[in-house]
Motif scaffolding. Structure first.
Motif, PDB file in Angstrom:
ATOM      1  N   THR A   1      -8.716  10.416 -10.318  1.00  0.00           N
ATOM      2  CA  THR A   1      -8.544   9.776  -9.013  1.00  0.00           C
ATOM      3  C   THR A   1      -8.428  10.836  -7.921  1.00  0.00           C
ATOM      4  O   THR A   1      -7.769  11.864  -8.111  1.00  0.00           O
ATOM      5  CB  THR A   1      -7.267   8.907  -8.999  1.00  0.00           C
ATOM      6  OG1 THR A   1      -7.333   7.979 -10.080  1.00  0.00           O
ATOM      7  CG2 THR A   1      -7.143   8.151  -7.686  1.00  0.00           C
TER       8      THR A   1
ATOM      9  N   ILE B   1      -4.026   6.160   3.363  1.00  0.00           N
ATOM     10  CA  ILE B   1      -4.021   7.041   2.197  1.00  0.00           C
ATOM     11  C   ILE B   1      -4.653   6.322   1.017  1.00  0.00           C
ATOM     12  O   ILE B   1      -4.245   5.215   0.648  1.00  0.00           O
ATOM     13  CB  ILE B   1      -2.588   7.481   1.840  1.00  0.00           C
ATOM     14  CG1 ILE B   1      -1.931   8.168   3.046  1.00  0.00           C
ATOM     15  CG2 ILE B   1      -2.596   8.410   0.638  1.00  0.00           C
ATOM     16  CD1 ILE B   1      -2.655   9.401   3.544  1.00  0.00           C
ATOM     17  N   ARG B   2      -5.661   6.974   0.418  1.00  0.00           N
ATOM     18  CA  ARG B   2      -6.343   6.377  -0.736  1.00  0.00           C
ATOM     19  C   ARG B   2      -5.502   6.608  -1.991  1.00  0.00           C
ATOM     20  O   ARG B   2      -5.489   7.713  -2.569  1.00  0.00           O
ATOM     21  CB  ARG B   2      -7.731   6.978  -0.922  1.00  0.00           C
ATOM     22  CG  ARG B   2      -8.514   6.341  -2.088  1.00  0.00           C
ATOM     23  CD  ARG B   2      -9.823   7.030  -2.355  1.00  0.00           C
ATOM     24  NE  ARG B   2     -10.794   6.770  -1.301  1.00  0.00           N
ATOM     25  CZ  ARG B   2     -11.179   7.668  -0.416  1.00  0.00           C
ATOM     26  NH1 ARG B   2     -10.649   8.878  -0.440  1.00  0.00           N
ATOM     27  NH2 ARG B   2     -12.077   7.376   0.506  1.00  0.00           N
ATOM     28  N   ALA B   3      -4.783   5.582  -2.395  1.00  0.00           N
ATOM     29  CA  ALA B   3      -3.980   5.626  -3.618  1.00  0.00           C
ATOM     30  C   ALA B   3      -3.687   4.188  -4.023  1.00  0.00           C
ATOM     31  O   ALA B   3      -3.320   3.370  -3.187  1.00  0.00           O
ATOM     32  CB  ALA B   3      -2.681   6.404  -3.389  1.00  0.00           C
ATOM     33  N   ASP B   4      -3.849   3.882  -5.284  1.00  0.00           N
ATOM     34  CA  ASP B   4      -3.647   2.515  -5.772  1.00  0.00           C
ATOM     35  C   ASP B   4      -2.151   2.213  -5.850  1.00  0.00           C
ATOM     36  O   ASP B   4      -1.437   2.790  -6.688  1.00  0.00           O
ATOM     37  CB  ASP B   4      -4.274   2.359  -7.156  1.00  0.00           C
ATOM     38  CG  ASP B   4      -4.396   0.898  -7.567  1.00  0.00           C
ATOM     39  OD1 ASP B   4      -3.625   0.072  -7.041  1.00  0.00           O
ATOM     40  OD2 ASP B   4      -5.256   0.591  -8.414  1.00  0.00           O
TER      41      ASP B   4
ATOM     42  N   ILE C   1      -6.739  11.427  -4.658  1.00  0.00           N
ATOM     43  CA  ILE C   1      -5.690  10.940  -3.770  1.00  0.00           C
ATOM     44  C   ILE C   1      -5.722  11.742  -2.472  1.00  0.00           C
ATOM     45  O   ILE C   1      -5.755  12.975  -2.490  1.00  0.00           O
ATOM     46  CB  ILE C   1      -4.307  11.052  -4.438  1.00  0.00           C
ATOM     47  CG1 ILE C   1      -4.234  10.107  -5.645  1.00  0.00           C
ATOM     48  CG2 ILE C   1      -3.193  10.742  -3.459  1.00  0.00           C
ATOM     49  CD1 ILE C   1      -2.909  10.133  -6.382  1.00  0.00           C
TER      50      ILE C   1
ATOM     51  N   PHE D   1      -3.423  11.059 -12.781  1.00  0.00           N
ATOM     52  CA  PHE D   1      -4.454  10.722 -11.791  1.00  0.00           C
ATOM     53  C   PHE D   1      -5.580  11.751 -11.792  1.00  0.00           C
ATOM     54  O   PHE D   1      -6.139  12.078 -10.751  1.00  0.00           O
ATOM     55  CB  PHE D   1      -3.833  10.639 -10.398  1.00  0.00           C
ATOM     56  CG  PHE D   1      -2.714   9.647 -10.289  1.00  0.00           C
ATOM     57  CD1 PHE D   1      -2.960   8.287 -10.313  1.00  0.00           C
ATOM     58  CD2 PHE D   1      -1.396  10.074 -10.182  1.00  0.00           C
ATOM     59  CE1 PHE D   1      -1.927   7.370 -10.225  1.00  0.00           C
ATOM     60  CE2 PHE D   1      -0.355   9.169 -10.085  1.00  0.00           C
ATOM     61  CZ  PHE D   1      -0.616   7.810 -10.113  1.00  0.00           C
TER      62      PHE D   1
ATOM     63  N   TRP E   1      -3.445  16.989  -1.372  1.00  0.00           N
ATOM     64  CA  TRP E   1      -2.503  16.348  -2.291  1.00  0.00           C
ATOM     65  C   TRP E   1      -1.802  17.397  -3.143  1.00  0.00           C
ATOM     66  O   TRP E   1      -2.443  18.283  -3.720  1.00  0.00           O
ATOM     67  CB  TRP E   1      -3.261  15.357  -3.168  1.00  0.00           C
ATOM     68  CG  TRP E   1      -2.461  14.750  -4.276  1.00  0.00           C
ATOM     69  CD1 TRP E   1      -1.180  14.291  -4.221  1.00  0.00           C
ATOM     70  CD2 TRP E   1      -2.900  14.546  -5.629  1.00  0.00           C
ATOM     71  NE1 TRP E   1      -0.788  13.791  -5.437  1.00  0.00           N
ATOM     72  CE2 TRP E   1      -1.820  13.933  -6.326  1.00  0.00           C
ATOM     73  CE3 TRP E   1      -4.080  14.795  -6.307  1.00  0.00           C
ATOM     74  CZ2 TRP E   1      -1.897  13.585  -7.670  1.00  0.00           C
ATOM     75  CZ3 TRP E   1      -4.180  14.441  -7.648  1.00  0.00           C
ATOM     76  CH2 TRP E   1      -3.094  13.838  -8.319  1.00  0.00           C
TER      77      TRP E   1
ATOM     78  N   CYS F   1       4.518  10.083   0.721  1.00  0.00           N
ATOM     79  CA  CYS F   1       3.995   8.720   0.812  1.00  0.00           C
ATOM     80  C   CYS F   1       4.778   7.825  -0.145  1.00  0.00           C
ATOM     81  O   CYS F   1       5.031   8.207  -1.290  1.00  0.00           O
ATOM     82  CB  CYS F   1       2.516   8.675   0.437  1.00  0.00           C
ATOM     83  SG  CYS F   1       1.464   9.699   1.458  1.00  0.00           S
TER      84      CYS F   1
ATOM     85  N   GLN G   1       1.699  13.879 -12.326  1.00  0.00           N
ATOM     86  CA  GLN G   1       0.676  13.153 -11.567  1.00  0.00           C
ATOM     87  C   GLN G   1      -0.712  13.767 -11.725  1.00  0.00           C
ATOM     88  O   GLN G   1      -1.717  13.048 -11.709  1.00  0.00           O
ATOM     89  CB  GLN G   1       1.060  13.109 -10.086  1.00  0.00           C
ATOM     90  CG  GLN G   1       2.207  12.163  -9.768  1.00  0.00           C
ATOM     91  CD  GLN G   1       2.513  12.106  -8.282  1.00  0.00           C
ATOM     92  OE1 GLN G   1       2.035  12.923  -7.492  1.00  0.00           O
ATOM     93  NE2 GLN G   1       3.318  11.129  -7.892  1.00  0.00           N
TER      94      GLN G   1
ATOM     95  N   THR H   1       0.856  -1.187   0.000  1.00  0.00           N
ATOM     96  CA  THR H   1       0.000   0.000   0.000  1.00  0.00           C
ATOM     97  C   THR H   1       0.893   1.238   0.000  1.00  0.00           C
ATOM     98  O   THR H   1       2.111   1.145   0.108  1.00  0.00           O
ATOM     99  CB  THR H   1      -0.918   0.052   1.240  1.00  0.00           C
ATOM    100  OG1 THR H   1      -0.098   0.146   2.422  1.00  0.00           O
ATOM    101  CG2 THR H   1      -1.809  -1.161   1.345  1.00  0.00           C
TER     102      THR H   1
ATOM    103  N   ILE I   1       4.104  10.118  -3.395  1.00  0.00           N
ATOM    104  CA  ILE I   1       2.944  11.011  -3.345  1.00  0.00           C
ATOM    105  C   ILE I   1       3.250  12.089  -2.307  1.00  0.00           C
ATOM    106  O   ILE I   1       3.643  11.780  -1.177  1.00  0.00           O
ATOM    107  CB  ILE I   1       1.664  10.262  -2.950  1.00  0.00           C
ATOM    108  CG1 ILE I   1       1.291   9.227  -4.006  1.00  0.00           C
ATOM    109  CG2 ILE I   1       0.501  11.234  -2.741  1.00  0.00           C
ATOM    110  CD1 ILE I   1       0.127   8.347  -3.606  1.00  0.00           C
TER     111      ILE I   1
END
Length: 353
Positions: A195, A116-119, A197, A192, A182, A221, A188, A87, A145
């Motif tokens: 998305t 943290i919401r990130a793939d 993040i 993204f 973010w 991150c 990025q 993650t 990140i």
């Protein structure tokens, strides 16, 4: 001979819960555990018996049955989910200003544990460098990140004069995870664009401020796994249990049936009307917690047989929200497959030598 084979089959397939002990407990079904019984492993038999049934699933949790495998394999999935599915988490915290009462070290620790919401599949692992070089390295768009927390508390000019409520007196006095923003690195913002993040949850309390106090923090991150630090673990919990099996050995009715029902979790034992009498029946053994409460009653302990199916595992996976639970399970399977391939390659290379 047939009776012996039947008994061995029961021993292999069931764990019996007794009044003072648990019988037929074996950590593995490795061939050769039972003399005179043909228990050699067979691929076709495994493929025929193995199955996965999804019982329930939503965005945060998942329950599924894994049937026809050894406990060692089931436990490997649990361990991989906890410690080896990668993650993104806050690794570096650069504090430019912190005038709150929370010490820098404590504040950094709290920030690091925020999911943290990130793939993570879209990022690379950061190169391993020395601590001094790592502190100076900013990271790139493929492995880092960047997040920012910049907030200052002030007095509310519109507050009622006699008020003592901090909610009315101060502005920005409660710092939540929603205040973390973010800051895209390189391309990025384009990669993204679809998305969001940032923290998975917006309501995680980070600190409390008073007028004049402020936080100015930059966070990096990186990609990691739970065996390095718990903050990288993608699950809140990943556990399994054997499927309970409850069998009534004799007819139970009336007041005795009522008491039998009370000995189990709700929904396990039901009562049906037969010729005006309440008769006990097993409705759903799956709901039982195997507390063995029924074995405390002398007149009830012999009317039921408590067991667990040895190769039927009920898995529960609860995600922290970084990735959906079904994605985590899929990634865990891929990791186990990679481990198996690596092991087979090592065997092949050893044979060649």
């Amino acid at each position: 001979m047939a009776d012996i084979m039947k008994n061995v089959e029961e021993i292999r397939n069931r764990v019996i819960l007794g009044e003072y002990d648990v019988k037929n407990v074996h950590t593995t079904d490795y061939p050769g555990n039972y003399p005179g019984y043909d228990d050699t492993w067979d691929l076709q038999k495994f493929q025929k018996n193995f199955k996965i049934d999804i019982v329930s699933m939503d965005e945060s949790s998942m329950e599924f049955d894994m049937v026809g495998i050894d406990a060692a394999i089931a436990n490997s999935f649990r361990r991989i989910l906890l410690a080896e599915v990668p993650t993104m988490a806050i690794e570096k915290v650069f504090i430019y200003n912190n005038t709150s009462i929370v010490q820098d070290e404590v504040l950094s620790h709290r920030l690091g544990l925020i999911p943290i919401r990130a793939d993570p599949r879209l990022f690379e692992y950061r190169n391993t460098v020395s601590e001094e070089e790592s502190a100076e390295e900013e990271g790139s768009e493929i492995d880092t990140i960047q997040l920012q927390l910049k907030i200052k508390c002030s007095r509310n000019p519109r507050a009622v004069k006699d008020s003592s409520d901090p909610q009315e007196l101060y502005l920005n006095h409660m710092v939540y995870s929603k205040d973390i923003k973010w800051v895209p690195i390189g391309n990025q913002a384009d990669v993204f664009s679809d998305t969001v993040i940032g923290p998975v949850h917006d309501d995680i309390l980070i600190a409390q401020l008073r007028p004049g106090q402020e936080l100015d923090i930059i966070m990096h991150c990186v990609k990691g796994v739970g065996k390095d630090h718990a903050k990288f673990s993608p699950v809140a919990t990943a556990s399994y249990r054997l499927l309970p099996e409850i069998s009534l050995m004799e007819h139970v009715e009336g007041e005795k049936a009522e008491r039998l029902k009370q000995c189990f979790s709700q929904g396990v034992i039901g009562l049906e009307d037969v010729n005006g009498k309440k008769v006990a029946k097993v409705v759903n053994s799956r709901l039982d917690t195997c507390s063995r409460e029924v074995l405390r009653h002398d007149d009830l302990k012999n009317v039921v047989k408590l067991a667990r199916v040895r190769d039927h595992f009920i898995f529960t996976v609860e995600s922290t929200g970084i990735l959906p639970p079904h994605v985590l399970v899929t990634e865990a399977i891929k990791i186990l497959m990679t481990k198996c391939r690596r092991f087979l390659n090592e065997l092949d290379s050893t044979d060649m030598e």
